[in-house]
Design an enzyme around this catalytic site. Structure first.
Site, PDB file in Angstrom:
ATOM      1  N   TRP A 104      -6.908  -7.508   3.252  1.00 24.86           N
ATOM      2  CA  TRP A 104      -5.769  -7.819   4.056  1.00 24.86           C
ATOM      3  C   TRP A 104      -5.175  -6.521   4.970  1.00 24.86           C
ATOM      4  O   TRP A 104      -5.050  -6.928   6.048  1.00 24.86           O
ATOM      5  CB  TRP A 104      -4.827  -8.586   3.391  1.00 24.86           C
ATOM      6  N   ASP A 176       3.323  -5.870   4.117  1.00 21.97           N
ATOM      7  CA  ASP A 176       2.804  -7.314   3.808  1.00 21.97           C
ATOM      8  C   ASP A 176       2.907  -7.493   2.178  1.00 21.97           C
ATOM      9  O   ASP A 176       2.068  -6.872   1.601  1.00 21.97           O
ATOM     10  CB  ASP A 176       1.359  -7.509   4.309  1.00 21.97           C
ATOM     11  N   LYS A 200       2.098 -18.090  -2.079  1.00 24.24           N
ATOM     12  CA  LYS A 200       1.739 -17.358  -3.274  1.00 24.24           C
ATOM     13  C   LYS A 200       2.689 -17.713  -4.412  1.00 24.24           C
ATOM     14  O   LYS A 200       2.462 -18.057  -5.289  1.00 24.24           O
ATOM     15  CB  LYS A 200       1.436 -16.067  -2.803  1.00 24.24           C
TER      16      LYS A 200
HETATM   17  C1  LIG Z   1      -2.701 -14.672   1.801  1.00 19.39           C
HETATM   18  C2  LIG Z   1      -2.451 -13.602   2.430  1.00 19.39           C
HETATM   19  C3  LIG Z   1      -2.286 -13.483   3.661  1.00 19.39           C
HETATM   20  C4  LIG Z   1      -2.775 -14.484   4.774  1.00 19.39           C
HETATM   21  O1  LIG Z   1      -1.807 -15.355   4.738  1.00 19.39           O
HETATM   22  P1  LIG Z   1      -2.039 -16.682   5.314  1.00 19.39           P
HETATM   23  O2  LIG Z   1      -0.515 -17.269   5.109  1.00 19.39           O
HETATM   24  O3  LIG Z   1      -3.081 -17.654   5.075  1.00 19.39           O
HETATM   25  O4  LIG Z   1      -2.011 -16.437   7.158  1.00 19.39           O
HETATM   26  C5  LIG Z   1      -2.084 -12.196   4.208  1.00 19.39           C
HETATM   27  N1  LIG Z   1      -1.832 -11.240   3.562  1.00 19.39           N
HETATM   28  C6  LIG Z   1      -1.988 -11.102   2.068  1.00 19.39           C
HETATM   29  C7  LIG Z   1      -1.533 -10.033   1.218  1.00 19.39           C
HETATM   30  C8  LIG Z   1      -2.276 -12.333   1.502  1.00 19.39           C
HETATM   31  O5  LIG Z   1      -2.258 -12.524   0.286  1.00 19.39           O
END
Ligand SMILES: *Cc1c(COP(=O)(O)O)cnc(C)c1O
Length: 369
Positions: A104, A176, A200
C-alpha cells in the site's frame, strides 16, 4: 455461532460486532420514530446531522484527538487519499518523502507521481515481508511531508514505533492507518494527517476518516485541480455541515461501532489484538516450519497475520477449503502475496482466533509433508 454466522477473516470489508449489526437492524425500517430508514433520510435533516456529528465526536473521544485537529468523513475509500494528500499538502513544493514498507505504501508513492516527485526514503525488499528498518533513511529535507503506512495489510508488517526524531523540524507526517486504525492507542499530535478506510476496523465500506491538523489546511496550498469533495481546506470551512451527500448508512453504522468501542475502551481492543495475534503466531512458530512467517517479530502485524504453508499451493488450497467448511472464511492471502492471511480486526472475538488455531493444529496433524 448465533444466526449461523461464521468467523470472517477478510482483509476488508471485514467482520462487524454482532451488537452493532443488531442495533443497525433495529433501526433499519424506522429510525427513532421518524417513520423512515436512515437510508431514506436527507443528509441535511436534523436527525442525520446529529448522527454525523456524534460519530465524529465519538472518534475524537476514542482517539483523544486534540481540538487543533479536524475530523472529516470522506465519501469513498482510502485509496483516494493517495491523491488527496499531495493535492492538499504539497504546499507549493515539488517533492515529497515516501517510506515504502509494503504494497500500500508503494501504491501511495506511485500515485503521487502526477503531482510531485515522490522520493523514497527507504524501501523494503521486493517481498516486503521481512523487516522495516527505522535507521539510515534518506529523507529529502525539501520534501513537503513524509508519508507512510503504519500497517501493511497485505504483507502483515507494522511499524510500531515511528522514529519521530528523524523527521526534519516542521515536516508533517502523513499516515495511512487503514488496517490498524483504532486497534491501538496513538499520539495524534505527532501527525499532520492520519487517514483510514473504516471497513477494516471500525465500520462498513464507504467512509474514510481523515484527521488533519488544522494549521495545515490552507486554501492557497491546495492544487487547483483538486475536486471540492477532497479539498480539505474548503471542507474545513464547513465541517459541521456536509459538503456533498455522504454515505449516510455507512456513517451511521460507523458511529454505532465507535460508540461501542468507546463503551468498552480502546485499551481493551489493543489488549485483545495482542492476545489474539499471539495465539496465531505461537502456532506458526511452534509448527517446525509447517507454517511459515518470516516477518521480524518486532514488525509482525497484530491485525493481519500472513503466513505460507511449507506444503505449497496444493496444501494451501486444501487448507482454505477445509477452513471454509469449518466456518473459518475469507482466509486467502492478499493476491500479490499469496498464502494465508488471517485478518484479526477489532470485531474478531478471541474465540475466532481460538477456532483458527485449533483448525491449524488439526490440519497439520492430518496433512503431513
Ligand atoms: C484497504 C487498504 C487501502 C485501500 O482501501 P480502499 O478503501 O479499498 O481504497 C489502503 N491502504 C491500506 C493500508 C489498506 O489496508
Amino acid at each position: 455461532m448465533e444466526y449461523g454466522r461464521k468467523y470472517n477473516f477478510a482483509g476488508g470489508p471485514a467482520c462487524l460486532p454482532l451488537a452493532v449489526l443488531k442495533q443497525a437492524q433495529e433501526s433499519l425500517l424506522n429510525y427513532n420514530g421518524t417513520g423512515i430508514s436512515i437510508m431514506e433520510m436527507s443528509h441535511r435533516s436534523k436527525e442525520f446531522t446529529h448522527i454525523w456529528n456524534s460519530a465524529r465526536a465519538s472518534f475524537r473521544k476514542l482517539l483523544s484527538i486534540p481540538e487543533s485537529y479536524q475530523v472529516f468523513f470522506i465519501l469513498d475509500d482510502a485509496s483516494i487519499q493517495f491523491e488527496a494528500v499531495p493535492m492538499n499538502f504539497l504546499a507549493g513544493r515539488s517533492r515529497a518523502n515516501y517510506l515504502v514498507t509494503g504494497y500500500w505504501s508503494h501504491v501511495a508513492c506511485e500515485e503521487a507521481q502526477p503531482f510531485c516527485q515522490p522520493h523514497s526514503v527507504w524501501k523494503a525488499g521486493s517481498q516486503f515481508t521481512e523487516k522495516i528498518e527505522t535507521t539510515g533513511w534518506d529523507i529529502d529535507p525539501t520534501g513537503a511531508y513524509l508519508h507512510y503506512c503504519s500497517n501493511e495489510t497485505g504483507n502483515g508488517t507494522t511499524l510500531y514505533d515511528f522514529p519521530y526524531s528523524s523527521l526534519p523540524e516542521g515536516m508533517p507526517l502523513m499516515c495511512d492507518m487503514s488496517s490498524e486504525f483504532c486497534a491501538r492507542q496513538i499520539d495524534v499530535s505527532k501527525y499532520g494527517v492520519i487517514y483510514a478506510g473504516v471497513q477494516k476496523n471500525c465500520g462498513p465500506s464507504g467512509v474514510t476518516v481523515v484527521i488533519a491538523r488544522k494549521d495545515l489546511l490552507k486554501k492557497e496550498h491546495v492544487l487547483k485541480v483538486t475536486p471540492p469533495v477532497i479539498n480539505y481546506a474548503l471542507i474545513n470551512d464547513v465541517p459541521e455541515q456536509m459538503f456533498n451527500t455522504p454515505a449516510t448508512w455507512s456513517c451511521y453504522v460507523t458511529g454505532l461501532y465507535v460508540d461501542y468501542m468507546n463503551k468498552v475502551g480502546l485499551k481493551h481492543f489493543e489488549d485483545l489484538a495482542i492476545r489474539r495475534s499471539k495465539l496465531v503466531y505461537d502456532v506458526i512458530d511452534s509448527s517446525a516450519g509447517y507454517y511459515v512467517n518470516k516477518v521480524d517479530p518486532k514488525c509482525r502485524s497484530r491485525t493481519n497475520v500472513v503466513f505460507h504453508l511449507k506444503g505449497g499451493e496444493t496444501l494451501t488450497k486444501k487448507f482454505l477449503e477445509g477452513a471454509d467448511k469449518a466456518g473459518l472464511i475469507q482466509l486467502a492471502g492478499f493476491a500479490p502475496v499469496g498464502g494465508i492471511r488471517a485478518s484479526l480486526y477489532n470485531a474478531m472475538p478471541m474465540e475466532g482466533a481460538e477456532a483458527l488455531i485449533a483448525f491449524m493444529k488439526k490440519f497439520r496433524d492430518e496433512n503431513k509433508v
